[in-house]
Design a protein around this motif. Structure first.
Motif, PDB file in Angstrom:
ATOM      1  N   GLU A   1     -63.316  48.995 -27.495  1.00 55.25           N
ATOM      2  CA  GLU A   1     -63.308  49.866 -25.994  1.00 55.25           C
ATOM      3  C   GLU A   1     -63.564  48.719 -24.335  1.00 55.25           C
ATOM      4  O   GLU A   1     -62.836  49.039 -24.018  1.00 55.25           O
ATOM      5  N   ALA A   2     -64.370  48.277 -24.418  1.00 54.88           N
ATOM      6  CA  ALA A   2     -65.036  47.038 -23.114  1.00 54.88           C
ATOM      7  C   ALA A   2     -63.670  46.638 -23.193  1.00 54.88           C
ATOM      8  O   ALA A   2     -63.324  46.423 -21.845  1.00 54.88           O
TER       9      ALA A   2
ATOM     10  N   ASN B   1     -68.417  58.110 -22.386  1.00 56.76           N
ATOM     11  CA  ASN B   1     -67.107  58.704 -21.239  1.00 56.76           C
ATOM     12  C   ASN B   1     -66.306  58.457 -21.940  1.00 56.76           C
ATOM     13  O   ASN B   1     -65.806  58.217 -22.488  1.00 56.76           O
TER      14      ASN B   1
ATOM     15  N   ASP C   1     -71.437  49.328 -29.082  1.00 57.52           N
ATOM     16  CA  ASP C   1     -71.482  49.876 -27.125  1.00 57.52           C
ATOM     17  C   ASP C   1     -72.642  48.801 -27.135  1.00 57.52           C
ATOM     18  O   ASP C   1     -73.444  49.664 -26.061  1.00 57.52           O
TER      19      ASP C   1
ATOM     20  N   ASN D   1     -68.552  53.030 -18.185  1.00 57.78           N
ATOM     21  CA  ASN D   1     -67.507  52.937 -18.225  1.00 57.78           C
ATOM     22  C   ASN D   1     -66.583  52.586 -17.219  1.00 57.78           C
ATOM     23  O   ASN D   1     -65.848  51.441 -16.545  1.00 57.78           O
TER      24      ASN D   1
ATOM     25  N   THR E   1     -61.521  48.830 -21.660  1.00 63.57           N
ATOM     26  CA  THR E   1     -61.312  48.668 -19.903  1.00 63.57           C
ATOM     27  C   THR E   1     -61.376  47.446 -19.375  1.00 63.57           C
ATOM     28  O   THR E   1     -60.371  47.832 -17.855  1.00 63.57           O
TER      29      THR E   1
ATOM     30  N   LEU F   1     -67.575  48.995 -15.420  1.00 63.09           N
ATOM     31  CA  LEU F   1     -67.647  47.993 -16.264  1.00 63.09           C
ATOM     32  C   LEU F   1     -67.205  47.124 -14.822  1.00 63.09           C
ATOM     33  O   LEU F   1     -67.175  46.174 -15.282  1.00 63.09           O
TER      34      LEU F   1
ATOM     35  N   ARG G   1     -65.851  56.672 -24.626  1.00 62.11           N
ATOM     36  CA  ARG G   1     -65.827  54.502 -24.160  1.00 62.11           C
ATOM     37  C   ARG G   1     -67.205  54.936 -24.072  1.00 62.11           C
ATOM     38  O   ARG G   1     -67.609  55.494 -22.831  1.00 62.11           O
ATOM     39  N   GLY G   2     -67.829  53.677 -24.339  1.00 67.53           N
ATOM     40  CA  GLY G   2     -69.460  53.753 -23.558  1.00 67.53           C
ATOM     41  C   GLY G   2     -70.460  54.836 -23.682  1.00 67.53           C
ATOM     42  O   GLY G   2     -70.178  56.465 -24.161  1.00 67.53           O
TER      43      GLY G   2
END
Length: 564
Positions: A395-396, A357, A426, A448, A399, A451, A374-375
């Motif tokens: 990254e998670a 993403n 990831d 992402n 978000t 999430l 991300r993701g």
């Protein structure tokens, strides 16, 4: 007396013995046609080069005093009864020369110097190249720019000399035996092409400025015709016409087939509005076309390569096959993605590709990275003995708006947030209880963009420290964005925290010190609260940002707690 013999023995032992280098005889061939004004001067310049052993002037049917001037200057003269062309003149001199190294120099150069002659011959004597050709600045060069270079670039793209028709060459005689001498003005470019195809090393030497007579337009027309004929003839001989024409068509059709495969696969997996059958038909048609024409490309390429093997041909192959190579790489990457997303379980093969993403913040939203990838994130089981931890990539966390060491409440359980381990890119590792509440199974893939939906309504406690004072803010992760408010907290005129989040209208939010509520706020406005002898001031600032971070209301807990 013995000491005398000992000294002599040591002296003899100290002398290094080297095998003498084999002497290399050098001949200079000067083709001349009606060059009585300049040929003698060219011969005299060449005679001043110490390592030149033989000077041969090939008088190519001249009607003036070229022969007499050359003999007077001290050259060996070989006569053609009629004008046979430059190539024939060079070949005649080459056959008659008794030497190891040959240099070819035009007879009409006004400003030739011994240094220029030496610079083109020395690399051959030193073994730095098998053939040298010269480049130089001059007023003319129209045939080179308008005919030779465009055709060479088309049929022999690996040849990139500044002046392929320079006219001044040097080479070993043994090397020239491999070359096919053209009879006319095509001889220069013919030598360059033959050497390139045969893998003979050529060095281009810059000899500065050259002055000679400008050829009339009629002669240039003849020269251009002979140069074009030579290049086309060599291109046909070495399979380059076939490679450009027939193989070029096969390559284009192979690219079409590969493109259809890619289009069909993309349609099957990513375009819902197109029926599955159409995507499959497109892919199958592409496979048939690609295989058919790829076989033709391979067969024709093998035929050409067997005919004229060499690294130069390989370079041309790469340039001509480049679109095909790129298409194959794209297809292989796409297929590898699908293979990596394949799962086989209970007799069912499932292919579920997920792309990364790309996150781009186009507004003024605050983010650690304005552009990031991300993701997707894969759910997995928690590490042994980490039943109270959730590990997730940074990254998670970015978000979700959470940080390492935050506490996240899912259902009735509380879990400490920690970073993923090395090698767990990831991957979100969660204890069984948390996964069950969120309805997630190991191997489940979360985009992402989904999430926040997965963790919607989870409660987060986030701690920050300043001057030995801990501040804990509690908020709920929301899948929707709302306008947020910025605020700063002061204790006794000292700033202890900065934060932002969503305050919903018609709701109250509790502020506590050491767990004891000291007041509430009903809307984002500056507020002063008393705690003992100190004042706690909350100052709000205008904000243009949106956030999914919703502070908990009073009935859910304290949105802000200060531990002193």
């Amino acid at each position: 007396m013995y000491w005398f013999f000992v000294i002599i023995a040591f002296l003899l032992a100290s002398i290094k013995t080297e095998k003498p280098k084999k002497y290399q005889k050098v001949s200079v061939i000067i083709p001349a046609y009606n060059e009585e004004d300049t040929v003698a001067k060219v011969v005299e310049v060449v005679r001043n080069v110490s390592f030149v052993d033989e000077i041969i002037v090939v008088n190519d049917g001249s009607s003036d005093k070229t022969k007499e001037e050359a003999i007077k200057a001290g050259a060996i003269v070989i006569n053609h009864e009629t004008n046979k062309g430059k190539g024939e003149a060079l070949y005649t001199g080459y056959k008659q020369a008794e030497c190891d190294v040959i240099a070819f120099i035009d007879a009409d150069i006004y400003n030739l110097t011994s240094k220029k002659v030496e610079s083109m011959i020395m690399p051959i004597l030193l073994g730095d190249a098998e053939i040298t050709k010269t480049k130089f600045s001059r007023v003319s060069g129209r045939v080179t720019e308008l005919t030779a270079k465009p055709l060479l670039n088309f049929f022999f793209p690996e040849i990139s000399f500044e002046q392929p028709l320079s006219g001044q060459f040097a080479a070993r005689k043994s090397t020239l035996r491999k070359i096919n001498f053209e009879k006319d003005y095509g001889v220069d470019v013919g030598i360059v092409i033959d050497a390139d195809v045969l893998g003979i090393s050529i060095m281009e030497i810059d000899i500065g400025e050259i002055e000679h007579d400008m050829s009339p337009l009629s002669d240039l027309n003849l020269m251009a015709n002979e140069v074009v004929r030579t290049i086309i003839s060599r291109a046909n001989k070495y399979g380059r016409v076939l490679m450009i024409d027939e193989i070029g068509y096969f390559i284009r059709m192979s690219v079409v087939g590969l493109s259809l495969i890619i289009l069909g696969l993309f349609t099957v997996f990513f375009v819902k509005m197109v029926p599955l059958a159409i995507g499959v038909i497109i892919s199958v048609a592409g496979i048939i076309i690609a295989i058919y024409y790829l076989i033709k490309v391979i067969v024709k390429s093998i035929v050409i390569f067997r005919k004229t093997p060499g690294f130069s041909l390989l370079k041309s192959f790469v340039k001509i096959h480049f679109p095909l190579i790129i298409s194959i790489i794209v297809l292989l990457l796409m297929i590898s993605t699908f293979i990596g997303a394949a799962h086989f379980e209970n007799g069912v093969l499932s292919i579920e590709p997920n792309s990364r993403n790309l996150i781009i913040y186009a507004d003024n939203a605050r983010a650690d990275n304005s552009i990031s990838v991300r993701g997707p994130f894969t759910v997995d089981v928690a590490i042994e003995n980490e039943s109270e931890q959730i590990r997730m990539p940074s990254e998670a966390m970015m978000t979700l708006g959470i940080k390492v060491n935050d506490t996240i409440q899912i259902g009735g359980g509380e879990y400490i947030v920690n970073e993923s381990r090395d090698g767990d890119d990831d991957i979100i590792r969660m204890p069984n209880q948390a996964r069950k509440i969120l309805n997630l199974e190991p191997g489940y893939i979360i985009q992402n963009s989904r999430l926040k939906e997965v963790f919607d309504q989870s409660i987060v406690s986030q701690v920050s420290k300043s001057k030995n004072i801990s501040c804990t803010e509690k908020f709920i992760i929301s899948q929707k964005d709302y306008n947020s408010s910025d605020f700063e907290v002061f204790l006794g005129n000292v700033s202890i925290a900065n934060s932002s989040g969503v305050f919903r209208s018609n709701s109250s939010y509790s502020i506590a010190v050491d767990g004891e509520i000291i007041g509430t706020i009903n809307k984002p406005k500056n507020t002063t609260l008393n705690y003992g002898d100190s004042e706690i001031e909350i100052v709000f600032n205008d904000s243009q940002y949106s956030s999914t971070k919703q502070f908990v209301k009073s009935n859910q807990g304290n949105f802000f707690n200060i531990d002193i």
